[in-house]
Design a protein around this motif. Structure first.
Motif, short mmCIF file in Angstrom:
data_model
loop_
_atom_site.label_atom_id
_atom_site.label_comp_id
_atom_site.label_asym_id
_atom_site.label_seq_id
_atom_site.Cartn_x
_atom_site.Cartn_y
_atom_site.Cartn_z
N THR A 41 -38.81 18.20 -69.86
CA THR A 41 -37.57 17.52 -70.06
C THR A 41 -36.35 18.32 -69.45
OG1 THR A 41 -38.42 16.24 -71.79
CG2 THR A 41 -36.07 16.08 -71.81
N LEU A 42 -35.61 17.65 -68.64
CA LEU A 42 -34.49 18.09 -67.95
C LEU A 42 -33.40 17.29 -68.85
CD1 LEU A 42 -33.32 20.07 -66.17
CD2 LEU A 42 -32.94 18.21 -64.54
N ASN A 43 -32.52 18.05 -69.59
CA ASN A 43 -31.66 17.21 -70.20
C ASN A 43 -30.13 17.33 -69.33
OD1 ASN A 43 -32.77 16.81 -73.07
ND2 ASN A 43 -32.84 19.30 -72.87
N ALA A 230 -33.11 30.11 -66.33
CA ALA A 230 -34.02 31.39 -66.28
C ALA A 230 -35.40 31.01 -66.65
CB ALA A 230 -33.83 32.13 -67.63
N ASP A 231 -35.62 29.47 -66.69
CA ASP A 231 -36.98 28.82 -66.61
C ASP A 231 -37.33 28.28 -65.47
OD1 ASP A 231 -38.91 26.64 -67.32
OD2 ASP A 231 -38.55 26.78 -69.32
N LYS A 232 -38.59 28.79 -65.07
CA LYS A 232 -39.10 28.87 -63.74
C LYS A 232 -39.18 27.01 -63.25
CE LYS A 232 -40.86 33.11 -62.43
NZ LYS A 232 -42.30 33.81 -61.96
N LYS A 233 -39.94 26.34 -64.27
CA LYS A 233 -40.29 25.00 -64.42
C LYS A 233 -38.86 24.24 -64.54
CE LYS A 233 -44.65 25.19 -66.32
NZ LYS A 233 -45.70 24.73 -67.62
N VAL A 238 -34.43 21.17 -61.48
CA VAL A 238 -33.07 21.17 -61.20
C VAL A 238 -33.12 21.08 -59.56
CG1 VAL A 238 -31.07 22.73 -60.79
CG2 VAL A 238 -32.34 22.61 -63.17
N LYS A 239 -33.70 21.95 -58.91
CA LYS A 239 -33.89 21.68 -57.53
C LYS A 239 -34.02 20.35 -57.14
CE LYS A 239 -35.87 24.00 -53.39
NZ LYS A 239 -36.32 22.68 -52.84
N ASP A 240 -35.19 19.64 -57.56
CA ASP A 240 -35.41 18.33 -57.15
C ASP A 240 -34.23 17.45 -57.65
OD1 ASP A 240 -37.72 16.20 -56.52
OD2 ASP A 240 -36.94 15.47 -58.57
N TYR A 241 -33.83 17.61 -58.76
CA TYR A 241 -32.78 16.67 -59.27
C TYR A 241 -31.48 16.66 -58.26
CZ TYR A 241 -28.86 15.13 -62.18
OH TYR A 241 -27.71 14.44 -62.80
N LEU A 242 -31.08 18.01 -57.75
CA LEU A 242 -30.03 18.02 -56.84
C LEU A 242 -30.29 17.35 -55.56
CD1 LEU A 242 -28.86 21.88 -57.65
CD2 LEU A 242 -27.73 19.59 -58.38
N GLU A 243 -31.47 17.55 -55.04
CA GLU A 243 -31.78 16.83 -53.96
C GLU A 243 -31.61 15.17 -53.82
OE1 GLU A 243 -35.64 18.44 -53.20
OE2 GLU A 243 -35.00 20.37 -52.18
N ARG A 244 -32.29 14.75 -55.30
CA ARG A 244 -32.05 13.34 -55.45
C ARG A 244 -30.61 13.08 -55.34
NH1 ARG A 244 -37.05 10.77 -57.47
NH2 ARG A 244 -38.58 12.50 -57.72
N LEU A 245 -29.70 13.71 -56.10
CA LEU A 245 -28.34 13.55 -56.13
C LEU A 245 -27.56 13.42 -54.46
CD1 LEU A 245 -26.83 15.42 -59.06
CD2 LEU A 245 -26.88 13.08 -58.93
N ARG A 246 -28.08 14.50 -53.85
CA ARG A 246 -27.52 14.65 -52.62
C ARG A 246 -27.98 13.29 -51.63
NH1 ARG A 246 -29.36 20.67 -52.59
NH2 ARG A 246 -27.31 21.69 -53.75
#
Length: 343
Positions: A41-43, A230-233, A238-246
């Motif tokens: 879960t990404l909060n 610091a959590d790899k997963k 986060v990387k995927d979320y930012l790509e979606r925002l872009r």
């Protein structure tokens, strides 16, 4: 005939304070929906009509292999407080809240940025005001939210005009009180941001004496908790979320009217105001790298507020960024998009 906005529709929307970064007694957060599926879960911290709304409108909340749990905040500072407290993993704010959070020693990392025009950042004067240029603000009263992006825009605009903040009578007011003071003639000018700028201009209650284009940096950010990074997963999420925002921002540029309708419905903004704000500000944003020019620009903001004694200590903004998500993004100084009326 153009429909005149009723005064009731000109009330500021506290939910849009994130662009400002000023403190408000009404700062709260509320639990929202959860999207996606999976064990992770990404909060995400958000504002009404913010990231969740634009991602949903653009179809970017489909096929999530992790969950997004949304929390809604009324402004940037409490969102960043939640990030500092590890209650939120990531959230979107304007260019000023991270500076004040950094000054407070909060554990935050700017991980993504967008660069847009600053035409929505303006010093407004009543339509019948005798003031014609910013130099004439000397000795006049100006309403502004303390510590906000508009506060910095006011300082920078005065400096460009050869004035200091002490040359004007600053009235530190949050938008609801500032609007009342502005419309009743109790202040000579109001330094504010979109969509408030669009509200006043659309209602023909005032005009822009000066705007922030070429004066402020026009940046907005996604800010994450170092503990989440610091959590790899979570970092992968986060990387995927930012790509979606872009991609969602690309959709806003291609579909400004459609986004204005969604934004108006989600926030209660009149459609005319939402569309004007999209044209003036929102559709212009391009994803950019968190780079040295960006850090230098934010450092200038930090140093300005430190000099005004609104930040208690020297801030090294470079300590509060994480550049691992830049990828092949263009420089932070890249030219914003230009809205096309044919779209």
């Amino acid at each position: 005939m153009r429909r005149r906005l009723a005064p009731a529709l000109l009330l500021p929307f506290p939910l849009l304070l994130a662009a400002c970064g000023g403190n408000s007694a009404a700062d709260t957060s509320t639990g929202g929906r959860t999207d996606g599926k999976g064990s992770l879960t990404l909060n995400v911290g958000d504002q009404k009509g913010g990231s969740e709304a634009v991602l949903r409108a653009a179809g970017e909340l489909k096929n999530l292999n992790y969950k997004i749990k949304w929390s809604t905040f009324t402004s940037g500072p409490p969102l960043l407080e939640a990030i500092n407290a590890k209650a939120v993993d990531i959230g979107g704010v304007g260019n000023t809240p991270p500076v004040f959070a950094a000054g407070a020693g909060s554990k935050i990392s700017v991980v993504a940025a967008w660069h847009g025009t600053s035409k929505g950042e303006a010093v407004l004067v009543p339509k019948n005001s005798s003031l014609k240029k910013p130099e004439e603000l000397k000795g006049k009263s100006v309403a502004v939210a303390q510590g906000s992006s508009a506060h910095y825009q006011l300082v920078a605009s005065l400096k460009k005009a050869g004035l200091k903040l002490s040359d004007v009578k600053v009235k530190y007011l949050q938008p609801a009180d500032a609007l009342a003071a502005f419309t009743s003639g109790k202040v000579d000018a109001w330094a504010v941001w979109d969509p408030y700028t669009s509200q006043v201009l659309q209602a023909k209650q005032g005009r822009a004496l000066v705007d922030g284009d070429g004066v402020v940096n026009g940046l907005t950010f996604q800010v994450a908790a170092p503990s989440a990074l610091a959590d790899k997963k979570k970092t992968t999420a986060v990387k995927d979320y930012l790509e979606r925002l872009r991609r969602a921002q690309d959709w806003v540029y291609e579909h400004p009217a459609a986004w204005a309708k969604v934004w108006a419905k989600d926030t209660g903004l009149p459609y005319e105001v939402a569309l004007a704000s999209v044209k003036r500000t929102n559709a212009s944003r391009v994803p950019v790298a968190v780079d040295k020019p960006l850090i230098a620009s934010e450092q200038q903001i930090a140093d300005t507020f430190t000099g005004l004694k609104l930040i208690p200590k020297k801030v090294d903004f470079a300590d509060f960024v994480d550049t691992r998500f830049n990828g092949g993004l263009p420089a932070s100084t890249s030219t914003p998009r230009v809205y096309k009326d044919s779209r």
